[in-house]
Write a protein that holds these residues in place. Structure first.
Motif, mmCIF file in Angstrom:
data_model
loop_
_atom_site.group_PDB
_atom_site.id
_atom_site.type_symbol
_atom_site.label_atom_id
_atom_site.label_comp_id
_atom_site.label_asym_id
_atom_site.label_seq_id
_atom_site.Cartn_x
_atom_site.Cartn_y
_atom_site.Cartn_z
ATOM 1 N N LYS A 1 0.640 -1.024 0.393
ATOM 2 C CA LYS A 1 -0.224 0.051 0.405
ATOM 3 C C LYS A 1 0.868 1.606 0.192
ATOM 4 C CE LYS A 1 -4.479 -1.739 1.903
ATOM 5 N NZ LYS A 1 -5.233 -1.685 3.296
ATOM 6 N N MET A 2 2.064 1.111 0.873
ATOM 7 C CA MET A 2 2.518 2.486 0.510
ATOM 8 C C MET A 2 3.300 3.290 -0.904
ATOM 9 S SD MET A 2 2.839 3.797 3.521
ATOM 10 C CE MET A 2 3.771 4.968 3.799
ATOM 11 N N THR A 3 4.158 1.281 -1.351
ATOM 12 C CA THR A 3 4.365 1.991 -2.489
ATOM 13 C C THR A 3 3.871 2.306 -4.053
ATOM 14 O OG1 THR A 3 5.872 -0.136 -2.393
ATOM 15 C CG2 THR A 3 6.250 0.067 -4.607
ATOM 16 N N ALA A 4 2.239 1.426 -3.195
ATOM 17 C CA ALA A 4 1.466 2.044 -4.376
ATOM 18 C C ALA A 4 0.855 3.499 -4.101
ATOM 19 C CB ALA A 4 0.246 1.295 -4.164
ATOM 20 N N VAL A 5 1.109 4.091 -3.107
ATOM 21 C CA VAL A 5 0.676 5.772 -2.667
ATOM 22 C C VAL A 5 1.809 6.622 -3.582
ATOM 23 C CG1 VAL A 5 0.884 7.570 -1.405
ATOM 24 C CG2 VAL A 5 -0.191 4.879 -0.815
ATOM 25 N N GLU A 6 3.581 5.513 -2.906
ATOM 26 C CA GLU A 6 4.497 6.464 -3.561
ATOM 27 C C GLU A 6 5.426 6.955 -4.670
ATOM 28 O OE1 GLU A 6 7.386 4.008 -0.924
ATOM 29 O OE2 GLU A 6 7.369 5.395 0.382
ATOM 30 N N THR A 7 4.166 5.600 -5.679
ATOM 31 C CA THR A 7 4.083 5.661 -7.298
ATOM 32 C C THR A 7 3.302 6.197 -7.863
ATOM 33 O OG1 THR A 7 3.438 3.438 -6.997
ATOM 34 C CG2 THR A 7 6.159 3.980 -6.882
ATOM 35 N N GLY A 8 2.098 6.652 -7.201
ATOM 36 C CA GLY A 8 1.291 6.854 -7.251
ATOM 37 C C GLY A 8 -0.074 6.513 -7.856
ATOM 38 N N GLN A 9 0.361 5.140 -7.942
ATOM 39 C CA GLN A 9 -0.979 3.939 -8.724
ATOM 40 C C GLN A 9 -1.970 4.559 -7.270
ATOM 41 O OE1 GLN A 9 0.778 0.808 -8.126
ATOM 42 N NE2 GLN A 9 2.242 0.682 -10.329
ATOM 43 N N SER A 10 -1.867 4.964 -6.386
ATOM 44 C CA SER A 10 -3.060 4.348 -5.043
ATOM 45 C C SER A 10 -3.044 6.310 -4.825
ATOM 46 C CB SER A 10 -3.405 3.684 -4.114
ATOM 47 O OG SER A 10 -4.035 3.932 -3.106
ATOM 48 N N ASP A 11 -4.441 6.898 -4.261
ATOM 49 C CA ASP A 11 -4.095 8.734 -3.538
ATOM 50 C C ASP A 11 -4.995 8.294 -2.179
ATOM 51 O OD1 ASP A 11 -7.134 7.322 -4.077
ATOM 52 O OD2 ASP A 11 -7.061 9.671 -4.633
ATOM 53 N N ASP A 12 -4.703 6.651 -1.641
ATOM 54 C CA ASP A 12 -5.366 6.131 -0.503
ATOM 55 C C ASP A 12 -4.325 5.704 0.639
ATOM 56 O OD1 ASP A 12 -6.901 5.050 1.881
ATOM 57 O OD2 ASP A 12 -7.049 2.751 1.023
ATOM 58 N N LEU A 13 -4.090 6.965 1.290
ATOM 59 C CA LEU A 13 -3.196 7.306 1.689
ATOM 60 C C LEU A 13 -3.751 6.920 2.959
ATOM 61 C CD1 LEU A 13 -0.088 8.623 2.380
ATOM 62 C CD2 LEU A 13 -1.144 11.100 2.697
ATOM 63 N N VAL A 14 -4.503 7.194 3.971
ATOM 64 C CA VAL A 14 -4.952 7.176 5.306
ATOM 65 C C VAL A 14 -5.205 4.855 5.502
ATOM 66 C CG1 VAL A 14 -7.146 6.873 6.224
ATOM 67 C CG2 VAL A 14 -6.165 8.865 5.419
ATOM 68 N N ALA B 1 -2.852 3.333 3.913
ATOM 69 C CA ALA B 1 -1.503 2.664 3.942
ATOM 70 C C ALA B 1 -1.004 3.181 5.029
ATOM 71 C CB ALA B 1 -0.955 3.553 2.466
ATOM 72 N N MET B 2 -1.200 4.733 5.993
ATOM 73 C CA MET B 2 -0.972 4.817 6.794
ATOM 74 C C MET B 2 -1.487 3.880 8.438
ATOM 75 S SD MET B 2 1.108 7.119 6.507
ATOM 76 C CE MET B 2 0.979 7.245 8.125
ATOM 77 N N ILE B 3 -2.886 3.426 8.042
ATOM 78 C CA ILE B 3 -3.481 2.328 8.460
ATOM 79 C C ILE B 3 -3.022 1.189 8.583
ATOM 80 C CG2 ILE B 3 -5.526 0.965 8.974
ATOM 81 C CD1 ILE B 3 -7.010 3.784 8.362
ATOM 82 N N ALA B 4 -2.936 0.270 7.649
ATOM 83 C CA ALA B 4 -1.652 -0.578 7.526
ATOM 84 C C ALA B 4 -0.736 -0.309 8.208
ATOM 85 C CB ALA B 4 -1.735 -1.296 5.491
ATOM 86 N N SER B 5 0.126 0.190 7.671
ATOM 87 C CA SER B 5 1.676 0.987 8.493
ATOM 88 C C SER B 5 1.733 0.414 9.476
ATOM 89 C CB SER B 5 2.068 1.479 7.750
ATOM 90 O OG SER B 5 3.671 2.082 8.530
#
Length: 121
Positions: free
Chosen positions: A73-86, A88-92
């Motif tokens: 999820k973090m990789t997807a947010v960093e590469t722009g494939q996803s905009d689900d930052l929340v 990704a942070m919760i999963a982290s």
């Protein structure tokens, strides 16, 4: 005097009945749902007899799975494939908390093992 007392008692009973009715309306049925992590571990546990090493292996697999999901999820947010930052942070945070709990259990097990080894025979 008794008429006033009777009126007070009936007023109290009426108020109590109203409060109980309100309480029933406000409080829904209380139900506890199972923890998803417990369900994953229990599903695997039903297949084989449980041993300590088996239980630890299952918990390690669950923690590893959480860390993999968080990393993806973090990789997807960093590469722009996803905009689900929340998300990704919760999963982290879930992965971090699970790993921290696992380390605490490991430290307790190692400490107990060392205590057993120090016992005189």
């Amino acid at each position: 005097m008794t008429e006033v007392t009777t009126q007070l008692i009936s007023a109290e009973h009426l108020m109590l009945a109203k409060m109980q009715n309100m309480q029933l309306k406000v409080q829904p049925e209380f139900s506890v749902t199972a923890n998803p992590l417990d369900q994953q571990v229990n599903a695997a546990a039903q297949q084989t007899p449980m041993s300590f090493s088996g239980a630890m292996r299952q918990v390690l697999d669950v923690v590893n799975e959480q860390q993999s999901v968080a990393s993806a999820k973090m990789t997807a947010v960093e590469t722009g494939q996803s905009d689900d930052l929340v998300g990704a942070m919760i999963a982290s945070q879930k992965a971090s908390l699970s790993f921290s709990a696992l380390m605490q259990v490991r430290n307790k097990v190692v400490g107990s093992f060392e205590d057993v080894m120090k016992m005189p025979v």
